[in-house]
Design a protein around this motif. Sequence first.
Motif, PDB file in Angstrom:
ATOM      1  N   ASP A 187       6.900  23.251  -3.657  1.00  0.00           N
ATOM      2  CA  ASP A 187       7.119  21.817  -3.874  1.00  0.00           C
ATOM      3  C   ASP A 187       7.015  21.434  -5.348  1.00  0.00           C
ATOM      4  N   ARG A 188       6.414  22.300  -6.145  1.00  0.00           N
ATOM      5  CA  ARG A 188       6.167  22.021  -7.568  1.00  0.00           C
ATOM      6  C   ARG A 188       7.466  22.119  -8.357  1.00  0.00           C
ATOM      7  N   LEU A 189       7.625  21.245  -9.347  1.00  0.00           N
ATOM      8  CA  LEU A 189       8.808  21.288 -10.198  1.00  0.00           C
ATOM      9  C   LEU A 189       8.809  22.546 -11.063  1.00  0.00           C
ATOM     10  N   SER A 190       9.978  23.092 -11.251  1.00  0.00           N
ATOM     11  CA  SER A 190      10.143  24.175 -12.222  1.00  0.00           C
ATOM     12  C   SER A 190      10.262  23.523 -13.603  1.00  0.00           C
ATOM     13  N   ALA A 191      10.199  24.325 -14.643  1.00  0.00           N
ATOM     14  CA  ALA A 191      10.351  23.788 -16.000  1.00  0.00           C
ATOM     15  C   ALA A 191      11.722  23.131 -16.151  1.00  0.00           C
ATOM     16  N   ARG A 192      12.746  23.758 -15.627  1.00  0.00           N
ATOM     17  CA  ARG A 192      14.106  23.209 -15.722  1.00  0.00           C
ATOM     18  C   ARG A 192      14.194  21.866 -14.987  1.00  0.00           C
ATOM     19  N   GLN A 193      13.614  21.801 -13.797  1.00  0.00           N
ATOM     20  CA  GLN A 193      13.626  20.546 -13.047  1.00  0.00           C
ATOM     21  C   GLN A 193      12.839  19.470 -13.788  1.00  0.00           C
ATOM     22  N   ALA A 194      11.727  19.861 -14.380  1.00  0.00           N
ATOM     23  CA  ALA A 194      10.896  18.905 -15.112  1.00  0.00           C
ATOM     24  C   ALA A 194      11.670  18.296 -16.281  1.00  0.00           C
ATOM     25  N   LEU A 195      12.438  19.111 -16.972  1.00  0.00           N
ATOM     26  CA  LEU A 195      13.203  18.600 -18.110  1.00  0.00           C
ATOM     27  C   LEU A 195      14.313  17.646 -17.682  1.00  0.00           C
ATOM     28  N   ARG A 196      14.707  17.721 -16.424  1.00  0.00           N
ATOM     29  CA  ARG A 196      15.733  16.810 -15.888  1.00  0.00           C
ATOM     30  C   ARG A 196      15.124  15.541 -15.294  1.00  0.00           C
ATOM     31  N   HIS A 197      13.804  15.462 -15.291  1.00  0.00           N
ATOM     32  CA  HIS A 197      13.100  14.319 -14.702  1.00  0.00           C
ATOM     33  C   HIS A 197      13.423  13.045 -15.486  1.00  0.00           C
ATOM     34  N   PRO A 198      13.459  11.893 -14.822  1.00  0.00           N
ATOM     35  CA  PRO A 198      13.740  10.635 -15.508  1.00  0.00           C
ATOM     36  C   PRO A 198      12.808  10.348 -16.702  1.00  0.00           C
ATOM     37  N   TYR A 199      11.609  10.884 -16.699  1.00  0.00           N
ATOM     38  CA  TYR A 199      10.690  10.664 -17.820  1.00  0.00           C
ATOM     39  C   TYR A 199      11.309  11.102 -19.146  1.00  0.00           C
ATOM     40  N   PHE A 200      12.128  12.129 -19.120  1.00  0.00           N
ATOM     41  CA  PHE A 200      12.735  12.667 -20.334  1.00  0.00           C
ATOM     42  C   PHE A 200      14.137  12.109 -20.612  1.00  0.00           C
ATOM     43  N   LYS A 201      14.559  11.087 -19.874  1.00  0.00           N
ATOM     44  CA  LYS A 201      15.911  10.542 -20.023  1.00  0.00           C
ATOM     45  C   LYS A 201      16.190  10.111 -21.465  1.00  0.00           C
ATOM     46  N   ASP A 202      15.290   9.355 -22.068  1.00  0.00           N
ATOM     47  CA  ASP A 202      15.506   8.881 -23.441  1.00  0.00           C
ATOM     48  C   ASP A 202      15.628  10.042 -24.415  1.00  0.00           C
ATOM     49  N   LEU A 203      14.823  11.069 -24.211  1.00  0.00           N
ATOM     50  CA  LEU A 203      14.874  12.240 -25.082  1.00  0.00           C
ATOM     51  C   LEU A 203      16.211  12.963 -24.940  1.00  0.00           C
ATOM     52  N   ARG A 204      16.682  13.117 -23.691  1.00  0.00           N
ATOM     53  CA  ARG A 204      17.973  13.764 -23.464  1.00  0.00           C
ATOM     54  C   ARG A 204      19.101  12.963 -24.113  1.00  0.00           C
ATOM     55  N   GLU A 205      19.049  11.643 -23.972  1.00  0.00           N
ATOM     56  CA  GLU A 205      20.091  10.796 -24.563  1.00  0.00           C
ATOM     57  C   GLU A 205      20.054  10.867 -26.089  1.00  0.00           C
ATOM     58  N   ALA A 206      18.880  10.888 -26.676  1.00  0.00           N
ATOM     59  CA  ALA A 206      18.765  11.008 -28.134  1.00  0.00           C
ATOM     60  C   ALA A 206      19.328  12.342 -28.605  1.00  0.00           C
TER      61      ALA A 206
END
Length: 125
Positions: free
Chosen positions: A71-90
Amino acid sequence: PGTNELDQIQKIHNILGTPPAELLAKMKKRSQHMDFNFPSKEGTGIPKLIPHVSPDCVDLIVKLLMYNPDDRLSARQALRHPYFKDLREAERRQKALMTPEVAPGLSAQPSASLVGGASQPSSLG
Protein backbone atom coordinates in the motif's frame (compact mmCIF):
# COMPACT_ATOMS: atom_id res chain seq x y z
CA PRO A 1 14.12 7.26 18.54
CA GLY A 2 13.19 4.52 20.91
CA THR A 3 15.56 3.13 23.52
CA ASN A 4 15.32 -0.31 21.86
CA GLU A 5 13.42 -2.04 19.06
CA LEU A 6 10.30 -2.71 21.12
CA ASP A 7 10.22 0.86 22.46
CA GLN A 8 10.55 2.20 18.91
CA ILE A 9 7.66 0.03 17.72
CA GLN A 10 5.52 1.26 20.62
CA LYS A 11 6.30 4.86 19.66
CA ILE A 12 5.24 4.11 16.07
CA HIS A 13 2.04 2.44 17.28
CA ASN A 14 1.27 5.48 19.45
CA ILE A 15 1.10 7.55 16.26
CA LEU A 16 0.01 5.13 13.52
CA GLY A 17 -1.87 2.63 15.67
CA THR A 18 -1.20 -1.08 15.47
CA PRO A 19 -1.38 -2.71 12.06
CA PRO A 20 -4.42 -4.85 11.24
CA ALA A 21 -4.26 -8.47 12.45
CA GLU A 22 -3.85 -9.87 8.90
CA LEU A 23 -0.85 -7.60 8.28
CA LEU A 24 0.69 -8.56 11.63
CA ALA A 25 0.33 -12.22 10.63
CA LYS A 26 2.09 -11.49 7.33
CA MET A 27 4.90 -9.70 9.18
CA LYS A 28 5.22 -12.55 11.65
CA LYS A 29 5.85 -15.02 8.80
CA ARG A 30 8.79 -12.91 7.60
CA SER A 31 10.44 -12.33 10.96
CA GLN A 32 11.65 -14.93 13.40
CA HIS A 33 13.25 -12.69 16.02
CA MET A 34 10.24 -10.56 16.96
CA ASP A 35 7.00 -11.20 18.77
CA PHE A 36 4.08 -9.66 16.89
CA ASN A 37 1.45 -9.98 19.60
CA PHE A 38 0.85 -6.27 20.07
CA PRO A 39 -2.22 -5.04 21.88
CA SER A 40 -4.60 -3.32 19.52
CA LYS A 41 -4.16 0.42 19.71
CA GLU A 42 -5.50 3.38 17.77
CA GLY A 43 -2.83 5.95 17.10
CA THR A 44 -3.06 9.70 17.41
CA GLY A 45 -2.34 10.09 13.69
CA ILE A 46 0.24 11.92 11.61
CA PRO A 47 -1.84 15.10 11.15
CA LYS A 48 -1.61 15.93 14.87
CA LEU A 49 2.19 15.89 14.63
CA ILE A 50 2.32 18.28 11.68
CA PRO A 51 -0.73 20.56 11.85
CA HIS A 52 1.16 23.38 10.13
CA VAL A 53 1.63 21.60 6.79
CA SER A 54 -0.71 21.43 3.80
CA PRO A 55 -3.26 18.63 3.41
CA ASP A 56 -1.30 17.38 0.36
CA CYS A 57 1.84 17.14 2.50
CA VAL A 58 0.00 15.17 5.21
CA ASP A 59 -1.46 12.85 2.56
CA LEU A 60 1.99 12.22 1.06
CA ILE A 61 3.58 11.45 4.43
CA VAL A 62 0.74 9.15 5.45
CA LYS A 63 1.06 7.23 2.18
CA LEU A 64 4.84 6.95 2.56
CA LEU A 65 4.47 5.58 6.09
CA MET A 66 1.92 2.86 5.38
CA TYR A 67 2.70 -0.34 7.27
CA ASN A 68 1.90 -2.58 4.34
CA PRO A 69 4.57 -2.23 1.64
CA ASP A 70 1.97 -3.13 -0.98
CA ASP A 71 0.00 0.00 0.00
CA ARG A 72 3.03 2.28 0.48
CA LEU A 73 3.96 4.71 -2.28
CA SER A 74 7.06 4.00 -4.30
CA ALA A 75 9.54 6.83 -4.86
CA ARG A 76 8.23 7.26 -8.41
CA GLN A 77 4.62 7.41 -7.20
CA ALA A 78 5.60 9.88 -4.48
CA LEU A 79 7.15 12.23 -7.03
CA ARG A 80 3.86 12.18 -8.96
CA HIS A 81 1.89 13.10 -5.83
CA PRO A 82 -0.05 16.40 -5.93
CA TYR A 83 2.26 17.78 -3.21
CA PHE A 84 5.01 18.09 -5.83
CA LYS A 85 2.78 19.61 -8.55
CA ASP A 86 4.28 23.11 -8.26
CA LEU A 87 7.79 21.69 -8.39
CA ARG A 88 6.99 19.63 -11.50
CA GLU A 89 5.45 22.67 -13.20
CA ALA A 90 8.47 24.84 -12.34
CA GLU A 91 10.75 22.18 -13.81
CA ARG A 92 8.68 22.10 -17.01
CA ARG A 93 8.85 25.89 -17.29
CA GLN A 94 12.62 25.79 -16.74
CA LYS A 95 13.06 23.17 -19.46
CA ALA A 96 10.86 25.18 -21.83
CA LEU A 97 13.05 28.24 -21.28
CA MET A 98 16.17 26.24 -22.03
CA THR A 99 14.76 24.67 -25.20
CA PRO A 100 14.90 27.03 -28.17
CA GLU A 101 11.64 27.50 -29.98
CA VAL A 102 11.71 26.46 -33.64
CA ALA A 103 9.53 28.13 -36.25
CA PRO A 104 7.37 25.70 -38.22
CA GLY A 105 9.23 24.23 -41.18
CA LEU A 106 12.68 25.05 -39.80
CA SER A 107 15.10 22.56 -38.36
CA ALA A 108 16.38 22.89 -34.79
CA GLN A 109 19.82 21.86 -36.13
CA PRO A 110 22.24 24.67 -37.08
CA SER A 111 22.88 24.91 -40.80
CA ALA A 112 26.21 23.82 -42.27
CA SER A 113 27.10 27.44 -43.12
CA LEU A 114 26.85 28.36 -39.43
CA VAL A 115 28.98 25.51 -38.15
CA GLY A 116 31.96 25.58 -40.50
CA GLY A 117 30.41 24.26 -43.68
CA ALA A 118 31.57 24.84 -47.25
CA SER A 119 30.38 28.44 -47.41
CA GLN A 120 32.92 29.63 -44.83
CA PRO A 121 36.49 30.45 -45.89
CA SER A 122 39.04 27.87 -45.00
CA SER A 123 41.89 28.86 -42.75
CA LEU A 124 44.15 26.41 -44.61
CA GLY A 125 44.03 27.95 -48.06
